[in-house]
Structures are given as structure tokens and as C-alpha cells.
Design an enzyme around this catalytic site. Sequence first.
Site, PDB file in Angstrom:
ATOM      1  N   ASN A   1      18.354  18.663   2.959  1.00  0.00           N
ATOM      2  CA  ASN A   1      17.424  19.115   3.133  1.00  0.00           C
ATOM      3  C   ASN A   1      17.161  20.603   3.074  1.00  0.00           C
ATOM      4  OD1 ASN A   1      14.896  19.963   4.590  1.00  0.00           O
ATOM      5  ND2 ASN A   1      15.367  19.248   6.599  1.00  0.00           N
ATOM      6  N   TRP A   2      16.485  21.007   1.716  1.00  0.00           N
ATOM      7  CA  TRP A   2      16.531  22.359   1.468  1.00  0.00           C
ATOM      8  C   TRP A   2      15.695  23.256   2.250  1.00  0.00           C
ATOM      9  CZ3 TRP A   2      17.081  21.761  -4.758  1.00  0.00           C
ATOM     10  CH2 TRP A   2      18.263  21.437  -5.145  1.00  0.00           C
ATOM     11  N   LYS A   3      14.806  22.685   2.953  1.00  0.00           N
ATOM     12  CA  LYS A   3      13.640  23.399   3.547  1.00  0.00           C
ATOM     13  C   LYS A   3      12.951  24.272   2.566  1.00  0.00           C
ATOM     14  CE  LYS A   3      16.492  22.920   7.758  1.00  0.00           C
ATOM     15  NZ  LYS A   3      16.901  23.313   9.066  1.00  0.00           N
TER      16      LYS A   3
ATOM     17  N   HIS B   1      10.704  16.084  11.508  1.00  0.00           N
ATOM     18  CA  HIS B   1      11.898  17.148  11.376  1.00  0.00           C
ATOM     19  C   HIS B   1      11.277  18.205  12.595  1.00  0.00           C
ATOM     20  CE1 HIS B   1      14.477  20.466  10.736  1.00  0.00           C
ATOM     21  NE2 HIS B   1      15.115  19.607  10.276  1.00  0.00           N
TER      22      HIS B   1
ATOM     23  N   GLU C   1      11.584  20.891  12.946  1.00  0.00           N
ATOM     24  CA  GLU C   1      10.759  22.290  12.683  1.00  0.00           C
ATOM     25  C   GLU C   1       9.439  21.976  12.313  1.00  0.00           C
ATOM     26  OE1 GLU C   1      13.253  23.393   9.317  1.00  0.00           O
ATOM     27  OE2 GLU C   1      15.058  24.128  10.673  1.00  0.00           O
TER      28      GLU C   1
ATOM     29  N   GLU D   1      19.125  14.706  15.264  1.00  0.00           N
ATOM     30  CA  GLU D   1      19.398  16.011  15.055  1.00  0.00           C
ATOM     31  C   GLU D   1      19.094  16.666  16.266  1.00  0.00           C
ATOM     32  OE1 GLU D   1      19.090  17.231  10.503  1.00  0.00           O
ATOM     33  OE2 GLU D   1      17.001  17.354  11.512  1.00  0.00           O
TER      34      GLU D   1
ATOM     35  N   GLY E   1      20.649  24.631  12.237  1.00  0.00           N
ATOM     36  CA  GLY E   1      20.786  25.737  11.534  1.00  0.00           C
ATOM     37  C   GLY E   1      21.474  26.967  12.368  1.00  0.00           C
TER      38      GLY E   1
ATOM     39  N   SER F   1      23.950  21.765  11.729  1.00  0.00           N
ATOM     40  CA  SER F   1      25.280  22.318  11.415  1.00  0.00           C
ATOM     41  C   SER F   1      26.265  21.561  10.628  1.00  0.00           C
ATOM     42  CB  SER F   1      25.694  23.388  12.668  1.00  0.00           C
ATOM     43  OG  SER F   1      24.491  24.243  12.741  1.00  0.00           O
TER      44      SER F   1
ATOM     45  N   GLY G   1      21.116  20.567   6.135  1.00  0.00           N
ATOM     46  CA  GLY G   1      20.526  21.836   5.817  1.00  0.00           C
ATOM     47  C   GLY G   1      21.198  22.836   5.121  1.00  0.00           C
TER      48      GLY G   1
HETATM   49  P1  PGA Z   1      21.244  22.376   9.344  1.00  0.00           P
HETATM   50  O1  PGA Z   1      20.053  21.852   9.038  1.00  0.00           O
HETATM   51  O2  PGA Z   1      22.416  21.768   8.583  1.00  0.00           O
HETATM   52  O3  PGA Z   1      21.108  23.906   8.508  1.00  0.00           O
HETATM   53  O4  PGA Z   1      21.724  22.732  10.838  1.00  0.00           O
HETATM   54  C1  PGA Z   1      19.813  20.589   9.273  1.00  0.00           C
HETATM   55  C2  PGA Z   1      18.326  19.956   9.285  1.00  0.00           C
HETATM   56  O5  PGA Z   1      17.575  20.827   9.747  1.00  0.00           O
HETATM   57  O6  PGA Z   1      18.118  18.978   8.898  1.00  0.00           O
END
Ligand code: PGA
Length: 268
Positions: free
Chosen positions: A12-14, A100, A102, A172, A178, A217, A238
Site C-alpha cells: 500500500n504505497w498510500k 483503510h 486512514e 490492522e 506507520g 509496521s 505501507g
Molecule cells: P505501515 O502501513 O506498514 O506503514 O504501518 C500499513 C498500512 O497502512 O496498510
Amino acid sequence: MNAARKPLLAANWKMNKTPEEALAFWREFSGRISGETGRVEVVICPPYPALPALQGTDLRARGVYLGAQNVHWESRGAFTGEVSPGMLRAVGCSHVIVGHSERRAYFGESDEVVKRKLRAALEEGMTPILCVGETLEQRTAGRAEEVVAAQLTAALEGLDTGRAARVVVAYEPVWAIGTGRSAAARDAGEMAVAVRRRLRELAGPAAEEIRILYGGSVAPDNFARFLAEAEVDGGLVGTASLRPESFFALVASAANAATAQAGEGEAQ
Ligand code: PGA
């Protein structure tokens, strides 16, 4: 992991990487992968503008799938800024992340919206990656399982079993995303067990086919521990998916775990 389910690893490159940067990633990443993509379902979810660039590479021929990070539930119309499932299909997407944390937290996506997106993706023949997870406050209050069960129910209740089997669930925990602070593998494993239990209630036997990913993470030095949990079938990644070498390390880790699983299965 369980030998009956193919492990899935999604990047997931966001909101990172231009089309040019996505191509630079692909050149380096594709130079590393060889047989791993036969054992692991590898999905790259770049921002929308990079999708056509990646679609134009040998990505599919190399066994890698393209996914989007979001989708609208309608097929067309006056929805400024939105992208339909059919449009995603047209630029090569077979997978799409829905719900997600976010999007839930920053863009106000409700359970109802997540449900519509999931159904629209399935209707288009895509594989939705449904994200669920509790906040730190909810975990501290001992409500993690209850919160996640409610998110699963809202998204999946009433879905016919054929469709339900195609869903992927990403557990998650919001506090682990993150932050560099992943969940303990055992806690993630316990939550994955609780997710599977709820999935059985919601989808019956189809629940055994649903892949459950851990996200938050994930890194090359912790991923194997998550994969060692019986109900964890892969990862949604991510930060560690942004660099070809670290994403490749995760793919290799999942491929090794899958090979070990298959070996165990034959030995029994
Ligand atoms: P992260 O993000 O690996 O940077 O914690 C994961 C995600 O949001 O899917």
C-alpha cells in the site's frame, strides 16, 4: 499460515510515488523476483496516476497483480474526484483496498460506505482487501475483538458465500500503522483467530478460503513471526513496501514460509 490458503502480500504505497518513481521501483523489484510469485499473491497498490504506467510493464507476466487504494461504489455519474470499479479494471486493477483506517479516520468513511465499496468491487469481479482494526483506546478498554467483529459484520453480513470467499481481510490495529511499532505477533495471531471465528459466523464454510492479512509496521525483521501464526495469511504493508529491497525481502519471507508449510503438509 495454512497450506490451504495462498499467502498474499499487498503493497500500500498510500500517497507516494509518481508514475516515473513507480516505474523505477518496478525495474528494481522485478529484477529480484523469480519463482516467488508462484507461491505468493503479490499485489502493488500505487496511487491512481501510477496505475497505467505499471499496467504497461511486464508486471502481470511476472505474476504480480495491480490494486487500487480506494474505489467509489457507483459505476458513473456526478461524483467529482471519484473513480469507479470499472475504471480501475480498465487500468489493470484486480484488487482494491477498502475501508483503510486512514480513509475511515481522515475522510469520514462509515461502515455503510465501506460495505458499498466492498460490494461494488465484488460486483466488478475484483478482490476487495477489507481493512478492519481497533484504536489504541479501544484496545486498552479491552474492546478490540468487539470493534473488529462489528466492522466485519457491517461489511460482510448477508453476502452470498461465493462472493464472501473472494474477500481478503486485513487486520490492522490503528495504533500500529506507520508508527514503527507493530503488534506482538501473538496478539495479531489471536486477533486473526477472532476474525476467522466471526467470518465463520458470517460466511459459513467460505470463511476457510478468506485470507486474513496482518498490517501495521510490517518489516523484514518481524514478518516471519506474523506468518508463523496459524490464521495469518500474509501482510498489508505501507512503509516497508516503498523500497524494492525491503518489499522483496517480505515477498521472499512469505515464499519461504509457504514452501515450509507445503513441506510440512507432505510430511504428514
Ligand atoms: P505501515 O502501513 O506498514 O506503514 O504501518 C500499513 C498500512 O497502512 O496498510
